[in-house]
Design a protein around this motif. Structure first.
Motif, PDB file in Angstrom:
ATOM      1  N   PHE A 354      18.029  -0.521  15.039  1.00  0.00           N
ATOM      2  CA  PHE A 354      17.924   0.693  14.246  1.00  0.00           C
ATOM      3  C   PHE A 354      18.897   0.601  13.078  1.00  0.00           C
ATOM      4  N   ILE A 355      18.508   1.210  11.959  1.00  0.00           N
ATOM      5  CA  ILE A 355      19.386   1.277  10.795  1.00  0.00           C
ATOM      6  C   ILE A 355      19.521   2.739  10.396  1.00  0.00           C
ATOM      7  N   PHE A 356      20.768   3.194  10.250  1.00  0.00           N
ATOM      8  CA  PHE A 356      21.049   4.587   9.923  1.00  0.00           C
ATOM      9  C   PHE A 356      21.785   4.682   8.597  1.00  0.00           C
ATOM     10  N   ASP A 357      21.595   5.808   7.932  1.00  0.00           N
ATOM     11  CA  ASP A 357      22.316   6.103   6.701  1.00  0.00           C
ATOM     12  C   ASP A 357      23.742   6.526   7.085  1.00  0.00           C
ATOM     13  N   PRO A 358      24.773   5.825   6.602  1.00  0.00           N
ATOM     14  CA  PRO A 358      26.152   6.175   6.985  1.00  0.00           C
ATOM     15  C   PRO A 358      26.554   7.581   6.555  1.00  0.00           C
ATOM     16  N   ALA A 359      25.969   8.081   5.472  1.00  0.00           N
ATOM     17  CA  ALA A 359      26.370   9.392   4.953  1.00  0.00           C
ATOM     18  C   ALA A 359      25.745  10.537   5.739  1.00  0.00           C
ATOM     19  N   THR A 360      24.451  10.439   6.030  1.00  0.00           N
ATOM     20  CA  THR A 360      23.743  11.546   6.678  1.00  0.00           C
ATOM     21  C   THR A 360      23.504  11.327   8.165  1.00  0.00           C
ATOM     22  N   GLY A 361      23.527  10.060   8.598  1.00  0.00           N
ATOM     23  CA  GLY A 361      23.207   9.758   9.991  1.00  0.00           C
ATOM     24  C   GLY A 361      21.723   9.637  10.243  1.00  0.00           C
ATOM     25  N   ASP A 362      20.883   9.903   9.242  1.00  0.00           N
ATOM     26  CA  ASP A 362      19.435   9.831   9.407  1.00  0.00           C
ATOM     27  C   ASP A 362      18.979   8.388   9.651  1.00  0.00           C
ATOM     28  N   ARG A 363      17.911   8.248  10.432  1.00  0.00           N
ATOM     29  CA  ARG A 363      17.362   6.916  10.691  1.00  0.00           C
ATOM     30  C   ARG A 363      16.598   6.416   9.470  1.00  0.00           C
ATOM     31  N   LEU A 364      16.942   5.220   9.018  1.00  0.00           N
ATOM     32  CA  LEU A 364      16.231   4.589   7.910  1.00  0.00           C
ATOM     33  C   LEU A 364      15.173   3.607   8.404  1.00  0.00           C
ATOM     34  N   TYR A 365      15.476   2.969   9.556  1.00  0.00           N
ATOM     35  CA  TYR A 365      14.552   1.977  10.142  1.00  0.00           C
ATOM     36  C   TYR A 365      14.689   2.047  11.652  1.00  0.00           C
ATOM     37  N   PRO A 366      13.577   1.998  12.401  1.00  0.00           N
ATOM     38  CA  PRO A 366      12.192   1.935  11.966  1.00  0.00           C
ATOM     39  C   PRO A 366      11.797   3.170  11.146  1.00  0.00           C
TER      40      PRO A 366
END
Length: 368
Positions: A354-366
């Motif tokens: 999984f890849i997350f946005d460091p600023a928001t915590g939202d999932r970027l991938y998948p």
């Protein structure tokens, strides 16, 4: 039995918002669990459904009836609290019968219900005892029995097992699931224990700071968390979160790097120098004998044998001038011999990355 529907429920105390814009519907007969860290609003939602709190805005339906202005005693819900709330001067039988007496049920109905519930909870031999003569587990069963005897439309359970020891908590959790399968009463259960949530729930509602983060079946949430908070809250040990930078087609973390698979870059365009957080569960890391382009090295800090597996707590080694070492957990077979200080090469299952946005915590991938 009845469904429970919350439509944009908000509860505000002066300047503090306890819950905000809560919307979900529990279908008739299902078992839903609300989880989240302390102070996230779980109990406030439960108390609002019970009528012990009033929503600042929004609508609450129990069955097809708008319940906003319905007094708690007329909502036909039964709530079990963390502290049991048994009447100390009453016997077990009298505690079980109390709700029925308040509803002016006839004596024969009361006796039949008390005996039936006592048998189902294996407390028939305790009917003449007072609460102080019972163990914690027995008191919890009496509290559950008092709620069951009323045959309410909805059960509300606020961390009912938190005061029990580990073994008794496991046993009572299994009994709760069996009871629900038999009774089929709509149930909303609050806990901070993710094991209870995963094992009991038809659907889980994950909360943070009074807002819903994700709703879904336990395995679906575990497999596809919508953000970093959900990813790290469900799972024991939790998902590893590693700070990394994307550069020259590779992820750079600490003083190491490994190639970013084309399957990821094809679905998630990454800019050179972009900071990301990589999420990988401990069971999706594999020990390999030699380091390759897709591997990275860790140094073992702590080894925790757990019987059927070994939990290894490690760090990504860094140079003295580098930033603080990042921690990482992995699970290995009990046959593997590892000691603190050992260096290990790990391979990531990229299908589970999984890849997350460091600023928001939202999932970027998948991405889906």
């Amino acid at each position: 039995m009845a469904k429970v529907r919350l439509e944009r429920i908000t509860r505000q105390f002066k300047e503090a918002v306890a819950i905000a814009d809560i919307t979900f519907e529990v279908p008739d007969g299902e078992f839903w669990v609300m989880v989240g860290p302390s102070g996230c609003g779980k109990s406030t939602i439960l108390r609002t459904i019970a009528g012990l709190e009033s929503a600042t805005s929004g609508n609450l339906y129990i069955g097809d009836r708008l319940a906003n202005q319905v007094p708690a005693r007329q909502r036909d819900v039964a709530m079990v609290f963390q502290n049991y709330a048994l009447y100390p001067h009453m016997s077990v039988a009298e505690n079980l019968a109390f709700g029925l007496k308040m509803r002016k049920a006839d004596s024969q109905t009361i006796q039949e219900r008390v005996e039936s519930v006592a048998r189902s909870l294996d407390i028939a031999h305790l009917l003449d005892r007072k609460p102080k003569q019972l163990s914690g587990g027995q008191q919890q069963r009496v509290a559950l029995g008092r709620a069951i005897a009323r045959k309410p439309q909805v059960f509300l359970l606020d961390e009912p097992l938190s005061n029990l020891d580990a073994q008794l908590r496991d046993d009572t959790r299994a009994e709760l699931k069996q009871l629900h399968q038999c009774l089929g009463i709509t149930t909303i259960y609050v806990t901070h224990d993710q094991v209870e949530a995963m094992t009991l729930a038809d659907q889980i509602v994950v909360l943070k700071q009074g807002r819903i983060q994700q709703i879904g079946a336990p395995q679906a949430i575990y497999a596809r968390p919508t953000n970093r908070m959900v990813a790290t809250f469900l799972g024991n040990p939790p998902m590893n979160i590693l700070s990394a930078t994307f550069e020259d087609g590779a992820f750079h973390l600490a003083d190491q790097s490994f190639t970013c698979p084309s399957a990821i870059t094809a679905h998630l365009p990454l800019s050179p120098g972009q900071s990301v957080e990589l999420g990988i569960r401990p069971e999706h890391l594999q020990l390999v004998s030699a380091s390759e382009d897709q591997d990275f090295n860790v140094e073992v800090s702590v080894v925790e044998p757990l019987g059927r597996e070994i939990l290894i707590r490690a760090v990504l080694p860094t140079q003295p001038t580098s930033s603080a070492a990042q921690a990482i957990n992995l699970q290995v077979s009990p046959e593997i011999r590892v000691r603190p200080g050992d260096r290990l090469s790990l391979q990531i299952d990229f299908a589970q990355l999984f890849i997350f946005d460091p600023a928001t915590g939202d999932r970027l991938y998948p991405t889906s």
